[in-house]
Each structure stands twice: as structure tokens, then as C-alpha cells.
Design a protein around this motif. Structure first.
Motif, short mmCIF file in Angstrom:
data_model
loop_
_atom_site.label_atom_id
_atom_site.label_comp_id
_atom_site.label_asym_id
_atom_site.label_seq_id
_atom_site.Cartn_x
_atom_site.Cartn_y
_atom_site.Cartn_z
N ARG A 79 0.83 -1.22 0.00
CA ARG A 79 0.00 0.00 0.00
C ARG A 79 0.86 1.26 0.00
O ARG A 79 0.60 2.20 -0.75
CB ARG A 79 -0.92 0.03 1.22
CG ARG A 79 -2.15 -0.82 1.12
CD ARG A 79 -3.12 -0.54 2.26
NE ARG A 79 -2.53 -0.42 3.58
CZ ARG A 79 -2.28 -1.44 4.41
NH1 ARG A 79 -2.57 -2.67 4.04
NH2 ARG A 79 -1.76 -1.23 5.60
N ALA A 80 1.87 1.30 0.86
CA ALA A 80 2.73 2.48 0.97
C ALA A 80 3.50 2.71 -0.33
O ALA A 80 3.63 3.85 -0.79
CB ALA A 80 3.69 2.34 2.14
N SER A 81 3.97 1.65 -0.93
CA SER A 81 4.70 1.75 -2.18
C SER A 81 3.79 2.25 -3.30
O SER A 81 4.18 3.13 -4.09
CB SER A 81 5.30 0.39 -2.54
OG SER A 81 5.97 0.44 -3.76
N ALA A 82 2.58 1.73 -3.36
CA ALA A 82 1.62 2.16 -4.39
C ALA A 82 1.24 3.62 -4.18
O ALA A 82 1.14 4.39 -5.15
CB ALA A 82 0.38 1.27 -4.36
N ARG A 83 1.04 4.02 -2.93
CA ARG A 83 0.69 5.42 -2.65
C ARG A 83 1.83 6.35 -3.03
O ARG A 83 1.62 7.40 -3.65
CB ARG A 83 0.34 5.57 -1.16
CG ARG A 83 -0.21 6.92 -0.81
CD ARG A 83 -0.76 7.01 0.61
NE ARG A 83 0.05 6.37 1.62
CZ ARG A 83 -0.35 5.34 2.38
NH1 ARG A 83 -1.56 4.84 2.24
NH2 ARG A 83 0.47 4.82 3.27
N LEU A 84 3.06 5.96 -2.73
CA LEU A 84 4.22 6.76 -3.10
C LEU A 84 4.34 6.85 -4.62
O LEU A 84 4.56 7.94 -5.17
CB LEU A 84 5.50 6.18 -2.50
CG LEU A 84 6.77 6.96 -2.79
CD1 LEU A 84 6.74 8.33 -2.08
CD2 LEU A 84 8.00 6.18 -2.35
N ALA A 85 4.18 5.73 -5.30
CA ALA A 85 4.26 5.73 -6.77
C ALA A 85 3.19 6.63 -7.37
O ALA A 85 3.43 7.32 -8.36
CB ALA A 85 4.12 4.30 -7.30
N GLU A 86 2.00 6.65 -6.75
CA GLU A 86 0.93 7.52 -7.25
C GLU A 86 1.29 8.99 -7.08
O GLU A 86 1.13 9.78 -8.01
CB GLU A 86 -0.37 7.21 -6.51
CG GLU A 86 -1.55 8.03 -6.99
CD GLU A 86 -2.83 7.71 -6.23
OE1 GLU A 86 -3.71 8.58 -6.21
OE2 GLU A 86 -2.93 6.61 -5.65
N VAL A 87 1.77 9.36 -5.91
CA VAL A 87 2.15 10.76 -5.66
C VAL A 87 3.28 11.18 -6.59
O VAL A 87 3.24 12.26 -7.19
CB VAL A 87 2.56 10.96 -4.19
CG1 VAL A 87 3.19 12.33 -3.97
CG2 VAL A 87 1.36 10.78 -3.26
N LEU A 88 4.28 10.34 -6.73
CA LEU A 88 5.45 10.68 -7.54
C LEU A 88 5.23 10.43 -9.03
O LEU A 88 6.08 10.78 -9.84
CB LEU A 88 6.68 9.91 -7.05
CG LEU A 88 7.07 10.13 -5.58
CD1 LEU A 88 8.38 9.41 -5.27
CD2 LEU A 88 7.16 11.59 -5.22
N GLY A 89 4.10 9.84 -9.38
CA GLY A 89 3.80 9.57 -10.78
C GLY A 89 3.28 10.79 -11.54
O GLY A 89 3.13 10.74 -12.75
#
Length: 179
Positions: free
Chosen positions: A66-76
Motif C-alpha cells: 500500500r505504501a509503495s503504491a501510494r508513493l508511486a501515485e504521488v510521484l507519478g
């Protein structure tokens, strides 16, 4: 394709590579931190049976995903990278406030997970930027490339703006002369 578009593409490419690297590392950081706390906290570790340890590992893996996906979304978001201000060549990627905030949020959330499992940190948890190669990429090299490409993108934008302004002035002068 003009210079602005070329440099914009380079900035967003490097930004996406940084996002992928950080998302991957965040997974490893979360898992490693929970394991380290488990090993160093015998009062909790010795109180868990095998099913409890498996549940902790499962909870950690779900959190990491979840944390990795959330970070990827913000930085995407390409706007994040194109809107960043160029920094010194040796500045960390956390010079971009949104990156710093997203990483700190992940660390705070991990601290809450640790607390829920009795493995809470003595001090606020801080994510450490990776100093190793991850999937063939190195954050320090990517960050230097980002700052360089961002400076060139900004220069190309300024040149384009100046060319438009000069063209507009020339057009107004022609209109004046033709009237």
C-alpha cells in the motif's frame, strides 16, 4: 519536437525512474525495519507463536504494498517533476518538498504499524534514501540527472517565452505601422 518538449520528456523520464526506484526501496525499507524491530524486541518476538509471526509478516507485506503504491501515485505526477525548482547538483531528491512529504508520510505510517504491533520506535521514524543500486538504477545519479535536465528545461522554457514575447512585440509594431 522543440527544445522545451525534449527537455520536458527527459525530466519526466528521470522523475518516473526515481519514483519507481523509491517505491521499490520503500517496500524493502518497511519490511527490513519491521524485521529489525522484531529481532531487537525479544519481549514481543518471544510472545508470538508461529501464526503470530506469520500474521506480522503478512501485515507488513500488505503495508509495504500500500505504501509503495501510494508513493508511486504521488510521484507519478509529471507536474511534480516539471514544476520542481532546479537545485544544486549534490542536493538530495528530498529538496522537492512533495517528495520529502510523501516519504515522511510513509515513515510515519510505518511507525504507526510498528506501534500497533508493540514494536514502536523510540524516536520518530525517518526514511533513509537508498545509497545502493536498485534494479540497475542509482538514486544519486538519477537525482543529479534530474537537476541537470530540469535546469535545461527551465532554460528552454525561458527561451521559448522570450521568443514568443519578441514575436508579439514585432506583431504589434507591424499593426501600428500598418494602421
Amino acid at each position: 519536437m522543440d527544445d522545451t518538449a525534449i527537455w520536458a520528456a527527459k525530466v519526466t523520464d528521470v522523475g518516473q525512474r526515481i519514483a519507481t526506484l523509491l517505491a521499490s526501496d520503500l517496500r524493502a525499507f518497511a519490511t527490513g525495519e519491521v524485521k529489525r524491530r522484531f529481532v531487537e524486541t525479544p519481549a514481543v518476538a518471544d510472545g508470538l507463536d508461529d501464526a503470530g509471526v506469520q500474521a506480522l509478516k503478512q501485515s507488513t507485506a500488505e503495508f509495504a504494498d500500500r505504501a509503495s503504491a501510494r508513493l508511486a501515485e504521488v510521484l507519478g505526477d509529471e507536474g511534480l517533476w516539471l514544476g520542481a525548482q532546479p537545485a544544486a547538483a549534490d542536493a538530495p531528491i528530498t529538496a522537492i518538498a512533495t517528495v520529502e512529504q510523501a516519504l515522511q508520510r510513509a515513515a510515519d505510517d510505518l511507525g504507526e504499524l510498528l506501534e500497533r504491533h508493540g514494536l514502536g520506535p523510540d524516536a520518530p521514524l525517518t526514511y533513509r534514501l537508498p545509497m545502493r543500486f536498485i534494479d540497475g538504477e542509482n538514486l544519486a545519479s538519477l537525482t543529479r540527472s534530474l537537476w541537470k535536465n530540469l535546469a535545461r528545461y527551465r532554460a528552454a522554457c525561458a527561451a521559448t517565452d522570450e521568443a514568443r514575447a519578441a514575436s508579439s512585440r514585432a506583431s504589434r509594431a507591424r499593426r501600428w505601422d500598418d494602421a
